[in-house]
Design a protein around this motif. Sequence first.
Motif: not given
Length: 147
Positions: A9-37
């Motif tokens: 149980a402790a191992a399972l808890f540790a795994t859940c707590v430390s598991a990296p968050q997986l983002s299902v539908a990650a937004e594509p990163k805006a280009s530098l041009y867009e982020r500069l405005g």
Amino acid sequence: MTRTSIMLAAALFATCVSAPQLSVAAEPKASLYERLGGTGPITAVVGKFVSNVAADKRINGWFAKADIPNLKRQLVDQVCQASGGPCTYTGKSMKETHKGMKITTAAFNALVEDLVQALDTFNVPEQEKGELLSVLGPMKSDIVEIP
Ligand code: HEM
């Protein structure tokens, strides 16, 4: 609970707590041009940059005979294109442009300082400032003739 099940149980808890968050539908990163405005803010930064250079006694001698409106247009296109924007830089290569100007490392660094000041004037965040400088930095070897 047995000792083994507690450990499991402790191992399972540790795994859940430390598991990296997986983002299902990650937004594509805006280009530098867009982020500069986009083109508006880039034009404003270039305008301030060129006026900083014109006021900078360490390097303004190089620009005594420069066609400033053309220089601004070329810089806007260059920054726009290099940051992933919808522009095409039609000026000469950095090597050809600066050939024979005897530009020193100190002059190059002074010009970068003038650019950083312009970016700071418009509160461009550290991330975008760093990305823009890393796009322009590699041009140094084509521009500087006197280390
Ligand atoms: C990353 C650094 C730099 C970039 C991105 C850059 C970019 C440019 C561009 C795009 C042009 C116009 C090219 C054309 O019209 O076809 C130009 C011209 C010029 N640059 Fe640079 N440059 C840099 C560094 C420097 C430095 C350090 C100096 C001198 C201290 C310098 C002095 C000049 C001069 C004198 C011109 C000619 C302007 C004219 O005759 O109208 N540049 N540069």
